[in-house]
Design an enzyme around this catalytic site. Structure first.
Site, PDB file in Angstrom:
ATOM      1  N   LYS A  33       0.846  -1.185   0.000  1.00  0.00           N
ATOM      2  CA  LYS A  33       0.000   0.000   0.000  1.00  0.00           C
ATOM      3  C   LYS A  33       0.883   1.237   0.000  1.00  0.00           C
ATOM      4  CE  LYS A  33      -3.570   2.459   2.484  1.00  0.00           C
ATOM      5  NZ  LYS A  33      -4.681   2.376   3.412  1.00  0.00           N
ATOM      6  N   ARG A  39     -10.961   9.744   2.035  1.00  0.00           N
ATOM      7  CA  ARG A  39     -10.836  10.405   3.344  1.00  0.00           C
ATOM      8  C   ARG A  39     -12.000  11.354   3.575  1.00  0.00           C
ATOM      9  NH1 ARG A  39      -4.243  11.125   2.951  1.00  0.00           N
ATOM     10  NH2 ARG A  39      -3.821   8.886   2.829  1.00  0.00           N
ATOM     11  N   LYS A  87       1.166  10.151   5.391  1.00  0.00           N
ATOM     12  CA  LYS A  87       1.292   8.778   5.888  1.00  0.00           C
ATOM     13  C   LYS A  87       2.586   8.130   5.400  1.00  0.00           C
ATOM     14  CE  LYS A  87      -3.715   8.252   6.467  1.00  0.00           C
ATOM     15  NZ  LYS A  87      -4.871   7.333   6.433  1.00  0.00           N
ATOM     16  N   GLU A 118       7.489  -6.403   1.318  1.00  0.00           N
ATOM     17  CA  GLU A 118       6.284  -6.254   2.149  1.00  0.00           C
ATOM     18  C   GLU A 118       5.342  -7.450   1.964  1.00  0.00           C
ATOM     19  OE1 GLU A 118       5.176  -4.385   4.424  1.00  0.00           O
ATOM     20  OE2 GLU A 118       6.308  -2.512   4.410  1.00  0.00           O
ATOM     21  N   LYS A 132      -2.349  -1.496  -3.770  1.00  0.00           N
ATOM     22  CA  LYS A 132      -3.188  -0.308  -3.685  1.00  0.00           C
ATOM     23  C   LYS A 132      -2.348   0.949  -3.748  1.00  0.00           C
ATOM     24  CE  LYS A 132      -6.271   1.722  -0.352  1.00  0.00           C
ATOM     25  NZ  LYS A 132      -6.585   1.760   1.021  1.00  0.00           N
ATOM     26  N   SER A 173     -10.534   5.404  -4.479  1.00  0.00           N
ATOM     27  CA  SER A 173     -11.480   6.509  -4.628  1.00  0.00           C
ATOM     28  C   SER A 173     -11.040   7.532  -5.674  1.00  0.00           C
ATOM     29  CB  SER A 173     -11.683   7.169  -3.266  1.00  0.00           C
ATOM     30  OG  SER A 173     -10.439   7.602  -2.735  1.00  0.00           O
ATOM     31  N   TYR A 177     -15.581   0.702  -6.638  1.00  0.00           N
ATOM     32  CA  TYR A 177     -16.858   1.364  -6.345  1.00  0.00           C
ATOM     33  C   TYR A 177     -17.853   1.160  -7.492  1.00  0.00           C
ATOM     34  CZ  TYR A 177     -13.949   3.257  -2.705  1.00  0.00           C
ATOM     35  OH  TYR A 177     -13.097   3.348  -1.638  1.00  0.00           O
TER      36      TYR A 177
HETATM   37  C1  PBG Z   1      -7.098   3.452   5.505  1.00  0.00           C
HETATM   38  C2  PBG Z   1      -7.663   3.222   4.159  1.00  0.00           C
HETATM   39  C3  PBG Z   1      -7.586   4.131   3.110  1.00  0.00           C
HETATM   40  C4  PBG Z   1      -8.236   3.539   2.029  1.00  0.00           C
HETATM   41  C5  PBG Z   1      -8.703   2.287   2.440  1.00  0.00           C
HETATM   42  N1  PBG Z   1      -8.327   2.102   3.757  1.00  0.00           N
HETATM   43  C6  PBG Z   1      -7.039   5.509   3.061  1.00  0.00           C
HETATM   44  C7  PBG Z   1      -5.717   5.817   3.584  1.00  0.00           C
HETATM   45  O1  PBG Z   1      -4.849   4.954   3.727  1.00  0.00           O
HETATM   46  O2  PBG Z   1      -5.500   6.982   3.871  1.00  0.00           O
HETATM   47  C8  PBG Z   1      -8.378   4.179   0.693  1.00  0.00           C
HETATM   48  C9  PBG Z   1      -9.365   3.590  -0.248  1.00  0.00           C
HETATM   49  C10 PBG Z   1      -9.747   4.492  -1.364  1.00  0.00           C
HETATM   50  O3  PBG Z   1      -9.125   5.562  -1.589  1.00  0.00           O
HETATM   51  O4  PBG Z   1     -10.707   4.152  -2.078  1.00  0.00           O
HETATM   52  N2  PBG Z   1      -7.711   2.798   6.507  1.00  0.00           N
END
Ligand code: PBG
Length: 337
Positions: A207, A217, A230, A246, A261, A287, A326
């Protein structure tokens, strides 16, 4: 040059004409290498408090946060369309977010109520619970924060407790999405210790610290709280070998499946994962990728349906066993027609 060219010069083809198999639809269908089915699609849902309540997400037109009762309806629709599993993300009410993210292991939290309501009404759809603290913490970070530092081992302790209440509520798969070191091993040990040895772990193993999570978010209400970024736990987008380390670590710690991701900008990682590891691999069309397609289509720049289908096929072509998207319900329904 052109006037000296004649058919004879095509001899170098030696009879090879790759376009032959592309001439007709039936022939294209015969040689097609990847097929998308509803079983490839995992549908993420955003959960809110209330009854018969839906709210819009500005940066994700067409996606709504749903109260638990509407999540149950959505689960029925998903099951009927052949979607195998849902991924749940709570938008925790503000007053329950705190520095220690204790709501994450409240057995009656929004996530747990959604899990148990769906599990009892629609028992034959898989439920994936996100395990991360950003949905419960006042900082919007995925870990506990002390003096500006994201704490690793303390965070894992809270995550393991969170996974337990989720498993008790009916989660079939827990999906740690944080990127702390050692969280898969810790969660596996705690689940097994509590008798949940059949609960799977789908690890967000590779990730990246990505700008493409922006709309998510907004959806879970963590974006405006987030100070900083992050990058001390999610991966640097410049790296690829590190993703393999990882993934290897998470498999060794007991992950049943792994995730890459974001999705489309990281298909090279999906392919490397597929070539190097023998576990199911999922990709998340996140997203921001959703928003790119929706806004581009709304502006008339893209054919929306074709963009969706092309992008989802690309994931499968790259080696993904499935995609969190989605668009899942819409596409599953189209495919089932
Ligand atoms: C964090 C989490 C995120 C997403 C899924 N789980 C955001 C992040 O790491 O800040 C993002 C999924 C998306 O953007 O559709 N718990």
């Amino acid at each position: 040059m052109a006037e000296h060219w004649n058919k004879h010069d095509m001899d170098f083809l030696g009879g090879r004409r790759l376009r032959r198999s592309r001439r007709t639809e039936w022939s294209r269908a015969m040689v097609r290498e990847t097929v998308l089915t509803p079983a490839d699609l995992i549908w993420p849902l955003f959960v809110i408090e209330g009854q018969n309540e839906k709210t819009q997400i500005k940066s994700m037109p067409g996606v709504e946060r749903l109260s638990v009762d509407l999540c149950v309806e959505a689960a029925r629709a998903a099951r009927d369309a052949g979607i195998p599993a849902l991924a749940l993300f709570p938008n925790t009410p503000d007053h329950l977010r705190s520095e220690n993210a204790a709501e994450a292991y409240n057995p009656d939290n929004l996530m747990c109520r959604a899990l148990s309501a769906i599990k009892s009404a629609v028992p034959d759809i898989g439920l994936i619970a996100d395990v991360a603290l950003d949905e419960y913490s006042s900082d919007g970070q995925d870990g506990l924060v002390r003096d500006g530092e994201i704490l690793n081992d303390e965070t894992i302790t809270v995550m393991a407790r969170s996974a337990i209440v989720q498993a008790k509520a009916g989660a079939d798969i827990v999906a740690p999405s944080d990127m702390m070191d050692g969280r898969v091993g810790a969660i596996r040990a705690v689940l097994d210790g509590e008798g949940f040895d059949q609960v799977q772990i789908m690890s967000y193993a590779a990730k990246y610290a990505s700008c493409f999570y922006g709309p998510f978010r907004e959806a879970v209400g963590s974006g405006s709280r987030l100070r900083g970024d992050k990058r001390t736990y999610q991966m640097d987008f410049a790296n690829s070998d590190e993703a393999l380390r990882e993934i290897a670590a998470d498999i060794e710690e007991g992950a049943d499946s792994i995730m890459v991701k974001p999705g489309l900008p990281y298909l090279d990682i999906v392919r490397r994962a597929k070539d190097n590891f023998n576990v199911p691999i999922y990709a998340y069309q996140v997203s921001g990728e959703y928003a790119m397609i929706e806004f581009a289509a709304a502006a008339g720049a893209l054919d929306r349906t074709r963009a969706i289908h092309e992008s989802l096929h690309a994931f499968k072509r790259a080696g993904a066993n499935g995609v969190l998207t989605y668009f899942a319900l819409e596409v599953a329904r189209e495919l089932g027609r």
